[in-house]
Design a protein around this motif. Structure first.
Motif, PDB file in Angstrom:
ATOM      1  N   SER A  40       0.789  -1.178  -0.018  1.00 34.49           N
ATOM      2  CA  SER A  40       0.039  -0.033   0.025  1.00 34.49           C
ATOM      3  C   SER A  40       0.760   1.213  -0.022  1.00 34.49           C
ATOM      4  N   ALA A  41       0.515   2.383  -0.629  1.00 34.02           N
ATOM      5  CA  ALA A  41       1.123   3.516  -0.704  1.00 34.02           C
ATOM      6  C   ALA A  41       1.318   4.229   0.751  1.00 34.02           C
ATOM      7  N   GLU A  42       0.319   3.717   1.551  1.00 33.45           N
ATOM      8  CA  GLU A  42       0.524   4.372   3.086  1.00 33.45           C
ATOM      9  C   GLU A  42       1.625   3.672   3.773  1.00 33.45           C
ATOM     10  N   SER A  43       1.610   2.333   3.566  1.00 33.19           N
ATOM     11  CA  SER A  43       2.800   1.720   4.254  1.00 33.19           C
ATOM     12  C   SER A  43       4.227   2.054   3.601  1.00 33.19           C
ATOM     13  N   LEU A  44       4.416   2.436   2.327  1.00 35.09           N
ATOM     14  CA  LEU A  44       5.553   2.704   1.760  1.00 35.09           C
ATOM     15  C   LEU A  44       5.685   4.221   2.132  1.00 35.09           C
ATOM     16  N   ALA A  45       4.921   4.941   2.183  1.00 32.46           N
ATOM     17  CA  ALA A  45       4.968   6.415   2.500  1.00 32.46           C
ATOM     18  C   ALA A  45       5.716   6.647   4.021  1.00 32.46           C
ATOM     19  N   MET A  46       5.326   5.484   4.956  1.00 32.32           N
ATOM     20  CA  MET A  46       6.127   5.776   6.233  1.00 32.32           C
ATOM     21  C   MET A  46       7.327   5.016   6.190  1.00 32.32           C
ATOM     22  N   LEU A  47       7.921   4.568   5.193  1.00 28.68           N
ATOM     23  CA  LEU A  47       8.998   3.977   5.159  1.00 28.68           C
ATOM     24  C   LEU A  47      10.207   4.961   4.785  1.00 28.68           C
ATOM     25  N   SER A  48      11.458   5.019   5.232  1.00 28.79           N
ATOM     26  CA  SER A  48      12.599   5.754   4.512  1.00 28.79           C
ATOM     27  C   SER A  48      12.781   4.810   3.425  1.00 28.79           C
ATOM     28  N   ALA A  49      13.898   5.315   2.608  1.00 29.38           N
ATOM     29  CA  ALA A  49      14.427   4.645   1.455  1.00 29.38           C
ATOM     30  C   ALA A  49      15.218   3.396   1.768  1.00 29.38           C
ATOM     31  N   GLU A  50      15.842   3.499   3.153  1.00 30.72           N
ATOM     32  CA  GLU A  50      16.406   2.375   3.630  1.00 30.72           C
ATOM     33  C   GLU A  50      15.599   1.302   4.077  1.00 30.72           C
ATOM     34  N   HIS A  51      14.573   1.687   4.823  1.00 32.74           N
ATOM     35  CA  HIS A  51      13.475   0.815   5.095  1.00 32.74           C
ATOM     36  C   HIS A  51      12.960   0.044   3.951  1.00 32.74           C
ATOM     37  N   ARG A  52      12.657   0.835   2.887  1.00 31.13           N
ATOM     38  CA  ARG A  52      11.872   0.214   1.658  1.00 31.13           C
ATOM     39  C   ARG A  52      12.907  -0.909   0.840  1.00 31.13           C
ATOM     40  N   ALA A  53      14.359  -0.375   1.084  1.00 29.45           N
ATOM     41  CA  ALA A  53      15.321  -1.460   0.480  1.00 29.45           C
ATOM     42  C   ALA A  53      15.334  -2.832   1.364  1.00 29.45           C
ATOM     43  N   VAL A  54      15.051  -2.576   2.583  1.00 29.29           N
ATOM     44  CA  VAL A  54      14.900  -3.977   3.410  1.00 29.29           C
ATOM     45  C   VAL A  54      13.678  -4.570   2.889  1.00 29.29           C
ATOM     46  N   VAL A  55      12.688  -4.013   2.921  1.00 30.82           N
ATOM     47  CA  VAL A  55      11.374  -4.587   2.513  1.00 30.82           C
ATOM     48  C   VAL A  55      11.681  -5.244   1.003  1.00 30.82           C
ATOM     49  N   ASP A  56      12.050  -4.690   0.327  1.00 29.14           N
ATOM     50  CA  ASP A  56      12.348  -5.169  -1.139  1.00 29.14           C
ATOM     51  C   ASP A  56      13.087  -6.153  -0.950  1.00 29.14           C
ATOM     52  N   ALA A  57      14.299  -6.471  -0.249  1.00 27.00           N
ATOM     53  CA  ALA A  57      15.178  -7.507  -0.185  1.00 27.00           C
ATOM     54  C   ALA A  57      14.505  -8.666   0.339  1.00 27.00           C
ATOM     55  N   LEU A  58      13.555  -8.354   1.269  1.00 26.14           N
ATOM     56  CA  LEU A  58      12.815  -9.309   2.063  1.00 26.14           C
ATOM     57  C   LEU A  58      11.907 -10.248   0.939  1.00 26.14           C
ATOM     58  N   SER A  59      11.379  -9.439   0.119  1.00 21.38           N
ATOM     59  CA  SER A  59      10.641  -9.794  -0.918  1.00 21.38           C
ATOM     60  C   SER A  59      11.119 -10.954  -1.877  1.00 21.38           C
ATOM     61  N   GLY A  60      12.680 -10.863  -2.112  1.00 22.68           N
ATOM     62  CA  GLY A  60      13.362 -11.873  -2.840  1.00 22.68           C
ATOM     63  C   GLY A  60      13.897 -12.944  -2.129  1.00 22.68           C
ATOM     64  N   LEU A  61      13.601 -13.210  -0.905  1.00 23.96           N
ATOM     65  CA  LEU A  61      14.167 -14.307  -0.047  1.00 23.96           C
ATOM     66  C   LEU A  61      13.252 -15.331  -0.215  1.00 23.96           C
ATOM     67  N   PRO A  62      13.933 -16.469  -0.179  1.00 25.10           N
ATOM     68  CA  PRO A  62      13.044 -17.990  -0.213  1.00 25.10           C
ATOM     69  C   PRO A  62      11.906 -17.644   0.947  1.00 25.10           C
ATOM     70  N   ARG A  63      10.854 -18.642   0.742  1.00 21.62           N
ATOM     71  CA  ARG A  63       9.594 -18.326   1.635  1.00 21.62           C
ATOM     72  C   ARG A  63       9.827 -18.670   2.975  1.00 21.62           C
ATOM     73  N   ARG A  64      10.754 -19.710   3.421  1.00 23.47           N
ATOM     74  CA  ARG A  64      11.072 -20.045   4.769  1.00 23.47           C
ATOM     75  C   ARG A  64      11.590 -18.891   5.575  1.00 23.47           C
ATOM     76  N   GLN A  65      12.784 -18.427   4.658  1.00 22.47           N
ATOM     77  CA  GLN A  65      13.730 -17.341   5.376  1.00 22.47           C
ATOM     78  C   GLN A  65      12.872 -16.146   5.572  1.00 22.47           C
ATOM     79  N   ARG A  66      11.900 -15.806   4.649  1.00 23.02           N
ATOM     80  CA  ARG A  66      11.348 -14.477   4.832  1.00 23.02           C
ATOM     81  C   ARG A  66      10.162 -14.964   5.991  1.00 23.02           C
ATOM     82  N   GLU A  67       9.913 -15.898   6.163  1.00 23.95           N
ATOM     83  CA  GLU A  67       8.751 -16.316   7.122  1.00 23.95           C
ATOM     84  C   GLU A  67       9.470 -15.972   8.663  1.00 23.95           C
ATOM     85  N   VAL A  68      10.504 -16.482   8.654  1.00 22.93           N
ATOM     86  CA  VAL A  68      11.299 -16.338   9.816  1.00 22.93           C
ATOM     87  C   VAL A  68      11.609 -14.873  10.214  1.00 22.93           C
ATOM     88  N   LEU A  69      12.327 -14.184   9.214  1.00 24.11           N
ATOM     89  CA  LEU A  69      12.563 -12.825   9.595  1.00 24.11           C
ATOM     90  C   LEU A  69      11.413 -12.197   9.983  1.00 24.11           C
TER      91      LEU A  69
END
Length: 192
Positions: free
Chosen positions: A121-150
């Motif tokens: 959502s635009a709302e959740s992204l607007a609340m994140l800094s560029a660094e935080h968005r980079a982390v969320v984007d990197a999380l999206s690329g992780l395998p399912r179990r790794q993403r779940e655990v983090l």
């Protein structure tokens, strides 16, 4: 990856998902009062939706997963040992529902080139800094179990034991998966 690099990746994930957890707010209920199904819905719905969004990357799909989890909770409400167990039940149902969605999505895309979606959502992204968005984007690329655990560790603020219970794996698997996930995240962010 060195220990310092892994600790830096862990701090980044912890800060980002902790920030989202703080935005969502924690339950503000009286711990001695039994919860009703309505209380659980009111207090946990958005938190479960945000958890599902972090796991499946699509708000509409996340809403469906959470709705199914609450439907299951409604059907099983009388069988819970106490009303506080409802939150663990929901968390497990959301993780399992998200897994099912991802399995179906993978099957549907087997013969198509993968594509990146950024349906947060635009709302959740607007609340994140560029660094935080980079982390969320990197999380999206992780395998399912790794993403779940983090996500369960840093957004859900769960212990290794609670993560093991929610995901159906051993505590040792949670620990090793978290370590591998932080390594992968560090590499994906280009800081490893």
């Amino acid at each position: 990856m060195s220990g310092d690099q892994q600790r830096a990746a862990e701090r980044s994930v912890q800060q980002t998902l902790g920030h989202l957890r703080a935005i969502d707010g924690g339950p503000g209920e009286d711990p001695d009062r039994p919860l009703t199904l309505e209380d659980v819905y009111r207090q946990q719905r958005m938190r479960m939706v945000r958890l599902a969004i972090l796991l499946v990357d699509e708000p509409a799909t996340a809403e469906d997963v959470v709705q199914e989890a609450f439907t299951g909770l409604y059907r099983n409400w009388s069988g819970l040992r106490d009303s506080r167990a409802a939150i663990g039940y929901l968390r497990t149902a959301v993780v399992n529902g998200s897994r099912s969605v991802l399995r179906r999505r993978k099957t549907a895309r087997d013969y198509q080139p993968p594509h990146q979606t950024d349906a947060r959502s635009a709302e959740s992204l607007a609340m994140l800094s560029a660094e935080h968005r980079a982390v969320v984007d990197a999380l999206s690329g992780l395998p399912r179990r790794q993403r779940e655990v983090l996500v369960l560790r840093y957004y859900g603020d769960l212990s290794e034991v609670e993560i093991a219970e929610a995901t159906g794996v051993s505590r040792g698997t949670v620990k090793s998966t978290a370590s591998r996930a932080l390594d992968a995240l560090q590499k994906a962010m280009g800081t490893g």
